[in-house]
Design a protein around this motif. Structure first.
Motif, PDB file in Angstrom:
ATOM      1  N   ALA A   1      62.857  19.318  30.470  1.00 14.22           N
ATOM      2  CA  ALA A   1      63.782  18.233  30.820  1.00 14.22           C
ATOM      3  C   ALA A   1      63.896  17.227  29.674  1.00 14.22           C
ATOM      4  O   ALA A   1      64.997  16.772  29.340  1.00 14.22           O
ATOM      5  N   ARG A   2      62.767  16.907  29.053  1.00 14.29           N
ATOM      6  CA  ARG A   2      62.744  15.973  27.919  1.00 14.29           C
ATOM      7  C   ARG A   2      63.598  16.506  26.764  1.00 14.29           C
ATOM      8  O   ARG A   2      64.390  15.779  26.169  1.00 14.29           O
ATOM      9  N   GLU A   3      63.423  17.778  26.455  1.00 13.93           N
ATOM     10  CA  GLU A   3      64.179  18.387  25.352  1.00 13.93           C
ATOM     11  C   GLU A   3      65.674  18.435  25.683  1.00 13.93           C
ATOM     12  O   GLU A   3      66.519  18.129  24.837  1.00 13.93           O
ATOM     13  N   LEU A   4      66.005  18.808  26.917  1.00 16.46           N
ATOM     14  CA  LEU A   4      67.412  18.900  27.312  1.00 16.46           C
ATOM     15  C   LEU A   4      68.127  17.550  27.251  1.00 16.46           C
ATOM     16  O   LEU A   4      69.250  17.461  26.774  1.00 16.46           O
TER      17      LEU A   4
ATOM     18  N   VAL B   1      64.493  15.551  37.533  1.00 17.14           N
ATOM     19  CA  VAL B   1      63.364  16.464  37.729  1.00 17.14           C
ATOM     20  C   VAL B   1      62.892  16.255  39.160  1.00 17.14           C
ATOM     21  O   VAL B   1      62.693  15.119  39.600  1.00 17.14           O
ATOM     22  N   LEU B   2      62.732  17.358  39.887  1.00 19.02           N
ATOM     23  CA  LEU B   2      62.294  17.307  41.286  1.00 19.02           C
ATOM     24  C   LEU B   2      60.872  17.836  41.383  1.00 19.02           C
ATOM     25  O   LEU B   2      60.566  18.913  40.867  1.00 19.02           O
TER      26      LEU B   2
ATOM     27  N   GLU C   1      52.631  13.072  42.807  1.00 28.56           N
ATOM     28  CA  GLU C   1      52.338  12.736  41.410  1.00 28.56           C
ATOM     29  C   GLU C   1      52.759  13.876  40.504  1.00 28.56           C
ATOM     30  O   GLU C   1      52.956  15.008  40.958  1.00 28.56           O
ATOM     31  N   LEU C   2      52.869  13.593  39.219  1.00 25.40           N
ATOM     32  CA  LEU C   2      53.303  14.585  38.243  1.00 25.40           C
ATOM     33  C   LEU C   2      52.103  15.393  37.735  1.00 25.40           C
ATOM     34  O   LEU C   2      50.970  14.925  37.777  1.00 25.40           O
ATOM     35  N   ALA C   3      52.382  16.603  37.246  1.00 28.61           N
ATOM     36  CA  ALA C   3      51.358  17.463  36.626  1.00 28.61           C
ATOM     37  C   ALA C   3      50.138  17.621  37.530  1.00 28.61           C
ATOM     38  O   ALA C   3      49.000  17.574  37.084  1.00 28.61           O
ATOM     39  N   HIS C   4      50.395  17.809  38.816  1.00 31.30           N
ATOM     40  CA  HIS C   4      49.320  17.821  39.812  1.00 31.30           C
ATOM     41  C   HIS C   4      48.572  19.157  39.860  1.00 31.30           C
ATOM     42  O   HIS C   4      47.419  19.203  40.258  1.00 31.30           O
ATOM     43  N   HIS C   5      49.213  20.231  39.460  1.00 28.48           N
ATOM     44  CA  HIS C   5      48.591  21.553  39.594  1.00 28.48           C
ATOM     45  C   HIS C   5      48.017  22.026  38.260  1.00 28.48           C
ATOM     46  O   HIS C   5      47.173  21.355  37.689  1.00 28.48           O
ATOM     47  N   GLN C   6      48.481  23.152  37.744  1.00 32.39           N
ATOM     48  CA  GLN C   6      47.895  23.758  36.545  1.00 32.39           C
ATOM     49  C   GLN C   6      47.894  22.814  35.344  1.00 32.39           C
ATOM     50  O   GLN C   6      46.934  22.780  34.581  1.00 32.39           O
TER      51      GLN C   6
ATOM     52  N   SER D   1      53.380  11.435  29.396  1.00 35.73           N
ATOM     53  CA  SER D   1      54.135  10.884  28.277  1.00 35.73           C
ATOM     54  C   SER D   1      55.520  11.527  28.172  1.00 35.73           C
ATOM     55  O   SER D   1      56.511  10.841  27.896  1.00 35.73           O
ATOM     56  N   TYR D   2      55.594  12.851  28.420  1.00 33.20           N
ATOM     57  CA  TYR D   2      56.900  13.525  28.446  1.00 33.20           C
ATOM     58  C   TYR D   2      57.788  12.897  29.527  1.00 33.20           C
ATOM     59  O   TYR D   2      58.987  12.685  29.315  1.00 33.20           O
ATOM     60  N   ALA D   3      57.184  12.608  30.684  1.00 39.08           N
ATOM     61  CA  ALA D   3      57.939  12.006  31.788  1.00 39.08           C
ATOM     62  C   ALA D   3      58.479  10.637  31.387  1.00 39.08           C
ATOM     63  O   ALA D   3      59.634  10.295  31.687  1.00 39.08           O
ATOM     64  N   GLU D   4      57.657   9.847  30.687  1.00 36.11           N
ATOM     65  CA  GLU D   4      58.099   8.523  30.236  1.00 36.11           C
ATOM     66  C   GLU D   4      59.268   8.661  29.249  1.00 36.11           C
ATOM     67  O   GLU D   4      60.246   7.925  29.335  1.00 36.11           O
ATOM     68  N   ASP D   5      59.148   9.611  28.310  1.00 34.63           N
ATOM     69  CA  ASP D   5      60.236   9.844  27.347  1.00 34.63           C
ATOM     70  C   ASP D   5      61.528  10.203  28.084  1.00 34.63           C
ATOM     71  O   ASP D   5      62.611   9.707  27.746  1.00 34.63           O
TER      72      ASP D   5
END
Length: 200
Positions: A18-21, A32-33, A38-43, A155-159
């Motif tokens: 999403a950041r790159e796009l 982003v859904l 919270e973000l990055a919750h799994h792997q 940080s990607y999410a913030e960007d």
């Protein structure tokens, strides 16, 4: 809400995509859904955290190129954003004589993949680097490191959000379908033909 592009899943892959796009297509609207709160919750938040150097992959393969270039870009991004990491290096150790040819083959593979700083070291150098390790020979990979990938994902999410993207958490996608054809007077017409639904 309507968006031009929706990415489902706010792990590190979804957030990086999403950041790159959004950086490549700033005129479009993005979301982003994420099903979790919270973000990055799994792997993304529960992995080894290793920044791999690219030793193991077949020379010339996309995986090898991605790994070597990706490691360099990861360190560069962390430096730019002040994300802590440790470039601690890694020793791949041969403890039996019959493991030495395989170790040398890995070394050659790493060189072909342009992994920086690789060298073969002997028993004394192994112990100097890692006092609790014993071996006949080791492949020293100083470029290998560790980082908290959950921090990188945040940080990607913030960007992404700073560039105008929307992140919707607690939004578990249950269905995607083509929208019914809009009436001729509709503002959207068929501009947004895909409907993404959650349980609500």
């Amino acid at each position: 809400s309507t968006f031009d592009v929706v990415v489902v899943g706010a792990g590190i892959v979804g957030l990086a995509a999403a950041r790159e796009l959004i950086q490549r297509h700033p005129a479009l609207s993005f979301a982003v859904l994420e099903k979790e709160k919270e973000l990055a919750h799994h792997q993304s938040g529960h992995n080894s955290g290793v920044i791999h150097s690219g030793i193991y992959y077949t020379p010339g393969s996309l995986k090898a190129k991605l790994c070597v270039q990706g490691a360099a870009l990861c360190y560069q991004y962390c430096d730019q954003k002040g994300i802590p990491y440790k470039q601690c290096g890694k020793l791949i150790v041969a403890v039996e004589r019959d493991e030495i040819p395989r170790l040398k083959a890995l070394y050659e593979r790493g060189l072909q993949n342009n992994v920086p700083g690789l060298k073969l070291i002997g028993a004394k150098e192994i112990q100097a680097k890692e006092p609790f390790c014993r071996g006949l020979m080791a492949l020293d990979s100083p470029y290998t490191g560790i980082v908290n990938y959950k921090q990188v994902a945040q940080s990607y999410a913030e960007d992404f959000q700073e560039a105008g993207g929307t992140i919707l958490t607690d939004f578990e996608v249950t269905n995607m379908e083509m929208a019914k054809e809009s009436s001729p007077g509709s503002e959207d017409g068929l501009k947004y033909p895909v409907v993404v639904r959650n349980r609500k």
